[in-house]
Design an enzyme around this catalytic site. Structure first.
Site, PDB file in Angstrom:
ATOM      1  N   GLU A 147       0.902  -1.170  -0.016  1.00  0.00           N
ATOM      2  CA  GLU A 147       0.096  -0.056  -0.009  1.00  0.00           C
ATOM      3  C   GLU A 147       0.685   1.342  -0.052  1.00  0.00           C
ATOM      4  O   GLU A 147       0.291   2.384  -0.040  1.00  0.00           O
ATOM      5  CB  GLU A 147      -0.975   0.183   1.153  1.00  0.00           C
ATOM      6  N   SER A 150      -6.525  -2.516   1.309  1.00  0.00           N
ATOM      7  CA  SER A 150      -6.588  -2.028   0.002  1.00  0.00           C
ATOM      8  C   SER A 150      -6.872  -3.189  -0.956  1.00  0.00           C
ATOM      9  O   SER A 150      -6.724  -3.136  -2.176  1.00  0.00           O
ATOM     10  CB  SER A 150      -5.179  -1.142  -0.483  1.00  0.00           C
ATOM     11  N   GLU A 175     -14.095  -5.134   8.720  1.00  0.00           N
ATOM     12  CA  GLU A 175     -12.948  -4.847   9.123  1.00  0.00           C
ATOM     13  C   GLU A 175     -12.970  -3.496   9.840  1.00  0.00           C
ATOM     14  O   GLU A 175     -13.783  -2.755   9.368  1.00  0.00           O
ATOM     15  CB  GLU A 175     -11.979  -4.990   8.102  1.00  0.00           C
ATOM     16  N   ASN A 207     -10.192   0.164   9.906  1.00  0.00           N
ATOM     17  CA  ASN A 207      -8.748   0.695   9.254  1.00  0.00           C
ATOM     18  C   ASN A 207      -8.717   1.940  10.510  1.00  0.00           C
ATOM     19  O   ASN A 207      -9.275   2.785  10.300  1.00  0.00           O
ATOM     20  CB  ASN A 207      -9.049   1.440   7.891  1.00  0.00           C
ATOM     21  N   SER A 264     -10.617   9.715  -1.383  1.00  0.00           N
ATOM     22  CA  SER A 264     -10.668   8.694  -0.061  1.00  0.00           C
ATOM     23  C   SER A 264     -12.183   8.901   0.473  1.00  0.00           C
ATOM     24  O   SER A 264     -12.465   9.864   0.469  1.00  0.00           O
ATOM     25  CB  SER A 264      -9.629   8.575   0.606  1.00  0.00           C
TER      26      SER A 264
END
Length: 323
Positions: A14, A164, A286, A288, A297
């Site tokens: 990433e 990612s 998940e 992050n 983003s």
């Protein structure tokens, strides 16, 4: 004027996305309050890179840098490294040992959330739902029938610790299963295999803003590809709809679960969690803790929708870090 080290790069697949995120932070810092320094963290070098691309070596003993004969020390570190060593707790622990303030969560929260298996196990007793899953460590015997009996088809095969969507496959047919496992092992020595959840995918940013934990406007993910993979995330092969098209009931349920996860984990700084809504019930995939901060983003999109500029978003993170 506070000196802010913006760390970017990292040791994982990433790193290029991280460099983009770090540059967005650098370009949107409030220059009346902060002097930003772009610090590239790679396995082979830790360097400060100035506006003319000159490099100055970072002294790892105290995380300082000598520029034109004078030593620069940092008041706060803005962490923009996705993946290792920025998102898995290594940098957090290093800065804690050095007594340097930082914008991300603590090392324990980073390590825990970076490990999808452990994160979901910790949240389960709090009533946060997840997909049915099966775990493999590299070298384990693989009984394909047993795994597919448990999780069903289609299923997802993912590296346990990567981001990612690197190394993730959606498996429709039994004969493709072992290829997907090999693909995931290229990114990590642990694998998580999850049942396919048929529902709406949403991404939820939760941040501490001016001392209060807030849930940002929710983003709905509609991927043109089979799932929200690398292409969908970064190459425009998806629609990201903010705010998400949810009924008020479902929206309030998602907000409640996302906030609860943040509080249960004693999170600080940024977090962005992915959920699949099955019959209106959020199932967590998940979390992050160093989400992407490029202009495309999700967290910047959500902040804009909430009326928070990038400059405010980053200033807030630094001010909370300094406290």
């Amino acid at each position: 004027m506070k000196n802010i080290a913006i760390i970017m790069g990292g040791y994982s697949s990433e790193y290029q996305i991280s460099l983009k995120s770090g540059n967005v932070v650098y370009n949107n810092l409030d220059q009346t309050k902060y002097k930003g320094y772009r610090i590239h963290i790679f396995k082979e070098k830790w360097v400060y890179v100035d506006d003319n691309d000159n490099e100055y070596v970072v002294d790892k003993n105290d995380f300082s840098v000598i520029v034109n004969g004078s030593k620069v020390i940092f008041d706060c570190v803005f962490n923009a490294i996705h993946g290792t060593p920025g998102e898995d707790g290594l940098m957090q622990a290093y800065f804690e040992l050095l007594g340097i303030k930082q914008t991300s969560c603590d090392y324990y929260q980073a390590a825990l959330t970076f490990n999808k298996r452990d994160l979901l196990s910790v949240l389960k007793p709090y009533g946060i739902k997840t997909a049915t899953s099966f775990y493999l460590n590299h070298g384990d015997e693989i009984n394909v029938d047993e795994i597919i009996d448990k999780v069903g088809l289609p299923c997802f095969v993912k590296p346990n610790k990567s981001g990612s969507s690197f190394g993730i496959s959606k498996v429709h047919k039994k004969e493709d299963f072992l290829t997907a496992v090999e693909n995931a092992y290229k990114e990590d020595n642990e694998i998580i295999i999850e049942s396919f959840l048929d529902g709406t995918e949403v991404s939820v940013g939760v941040i501490n803003y001016k001392g209060e934990i807030i849930v940002l406007p929710i983003t709905e993910i509609v991927s043109e590809n089979d799932f929200f993979d690398y292409e969908a995330k970064y190459l425009g092969k998806s629609q990201e709809i903010t705010p998400a098209r949810l009924t008020p009931d479902v929206e309030s349920r998602v907000r409640e679960v996302a906030k609860k996860a943040y509080e249960v984990l004693k999170m600080s700084g940024f977090s962005r969690s992915e959920y699949i809504l099955v019959n209106g019930e959020p199932h967590m995939l998940e979390m992050n803790t160093i989400p992407g901060l490029t202009n495309e983003s999700l967290i910047p999109q959500q902040a804009r929708e909430a009326g928070i500029s990038l400059s405010d978003l980053f200033s807030n993170a630094i001010e909370l870090g300094l406290k």
